[in-house]
Design a protein around this motif. Structure first.
Motif, short mmCIF file in Angstrom:
data_model
loop_
_atom_site.label_atom_id
_atom_site.label_comp_id
_atom_site.label_asym_id
_atom_site.label_seq_id
_atom_site.Cartn_x
_atom_site.Cartn_y
_atom_site.Cartn_z
N VAL A 1 9.49 9.28 11.42
CA VAL A 1 9.12 8.35 10.50
C VAL A 1 10.85 7.83 10.20
N GLY A 2 11.76 8.85 9.86
CA GLY A 2 13.22 8.49 9.60
C GLY A 2 14.09 7.85 9.84
N PRO A 3 14.05 7.46 10.93
CA PRO A 3 14.67 6.82 11.90
C PRO A 3 14.29 5.21 11.94
N ILE A 4 12.69 4.86 11.19
CA ILE A 4 12.01 3.76 11.36
C ILE A 4 12.54 3.46 9.93
N ILE A 5 12.45 3.93 8.98
CA ILE A 5 12.83 3.66 7.88
C ILE A 5 14.14 3.11 7.48
N ALA A 6 15.17 4.10 8.07
CA ALA A 6 16.52 3.28 7.97
C ALA A 6 16.82 2.30 8.72
N VAL A 7 15.75 1.87 9.93
CA VAL A 7 16.37 0.71 10.75
C VAL A 7 15.68 -0.17 9.33
N GLN A 8 14.30 0.03 9.33
CA GLN A 8 13.80 -1.25 8.25
C GLN A 8 15.53 -1.61 6.63
N LEU A 9 15.42 -0.35 6.55
CA LEU A 9 16.61 -0.84 5.38
C LEU A 9 18.09 -1.75 5.66
N THR A 10 18.19 -1.03 6.81
CA THR A 10 19.42 -1.66 7.22
C THR A 10 19.22 -3.23 7.54
N ARG A 11 17.47 -4.18 8.05
CA ARG A 11 17.50 -5.07 8.33
C ARG A 11 17.62 -5.79 6.96
N TYR A 12 16.50 -5.01 5.99
CA TYR A 12 16.76 -6.04 4.42
C TYR A 12 18.06 -6.00 3.68
N ARG A 13 19.08 -5.01 4.33
CA ARG A 13 20.09 -4.98 3.84
C ARG A 13 20.99 -6.14 4.14
N ASP A 14 20.97 -6.43 5.94
CA ASP A 14 21.26 -7.75 6.59
C ASP A 14 20.82 -9.18 5.73
N ASN A 15 19.24 -8.97 5.41
CA ASN A 15 18.81 -10.08 5.50
C ASN A 15 19.64 -10.14 3.82
N LEU A 16 19.77 -9.51 2.94
CA LEU A 16 20.28 -9.91 1.27
C LEU A 16 21.76 -10.70 1.17
N LYS A 17 22.39 -9.73 2.50
CA LYS A 17 23.80 -10.36 2.68
C LYS A 17 23.20 -11.65 3.23
N GLU A 18 22.98 -12.29 4.54
CA GLU A 18 22.53 -13.25 5.33
C GLU A 18 22.27 -13.89 3.80
N ARG A 19 21.12 -14.41 3.22
CA ARG A 19 20.69 -15.48 2.10
C ARG A 19 21.79 -15.60 1.11
N LYS A 20 22.77 -14.23 0.63
CA LYS A 20 24.21 -14.57 -0.13
C LYS A 20 25.50 -15.14 0.33
N GLU A 21 25.44 -15.57 1.85
CA GLU A 21 26.25 -15.78 2.51
C GLU A 21 26.33 -17.59 3.05
N ARG A 22 24.54 -17.36 2.78
CA ARG A 22 23.72 -19.27 2.73
C ARG A 22 24.19 -19.53 1.47
N LYS A 23 24.19 -19.19 0.70
CA LYS A 23 23.90 -19.46 -0.52
C LYS A 23 25.35 -19.71 -1.07
N GLU A 24 26.23 -19.29 -0.61
CA GLU A 24 28.14 -19.24 -0.97
C GLU A 24 28.19 -20.76 -0.39
N ARG A 25 27.57 -21.21 0.81
CA ARG A 25 28.42 -22.05 1.59
C ARG A 25 28.33 -22.86 1.27
N LYS A 26 26.26 -23.25 0.85
CA LYS A 26 26.08 -24.05 0.17
C LYS A 26 27.04 -24.46 -1.30
N LEU A 27 27.04 -23.61 -1.85
CA LEU A 27 28.00 -23.85 -3.57
C LEU A 27 29.38 -24.12 -3.10
#
Length: 88
Positions: free
Chosen positions: A14-40
């Motif tokens: 289960v450890g690697p699965i959780i690690a991958v999911q957390l990494t994807r979540y962080r990447d999505n947050l980063k992508e949303r932040k970058e998209r918002k900054e470009r619009k601003l």
């Protein structure tokens, strides 16, 4: 097998699965932040150059609206509609 052995097996599986999911979540947050900054950034450029309609940065920001704003988002459709009206 002892409980510790079962816990170790579960952690290994289960450890690697959780690690991958957390990494994807962080990447999505980063992508949303970058998209918002470009619009601003587009908004800031348009507001800074609103008196100079033929300014290169103003035209560039207007052209980026079609790229950065989502046509399927209800809130952003208003921006795109206003942009199209301005262009016409």
């Amino acid at each position: 097998m002892a409980i510790a052995d079962w816990l170790m097996i579960i952690a290994v599986l289960v450890g690697p699965i959780i690690a991958v999911q957390l990494t994807r979540y962080r990447d999505n947050l980063k992508e949303r932040k970058e998209r918002k900054e470009r619009k601003l950034a587009i908004f800031k450029v348009l507001m800074a150059t609103r008196a100079y309609n033929v300014s290169w940065t103003h035209v560039e920001a207007l052209n980026r609206i079609d790229l950065e704003f989502d046509h399927n988002n209800r809130k952003e459709k208003a921006v795109i509609a206003a942009w199209k009206e301005y262009i016409e």
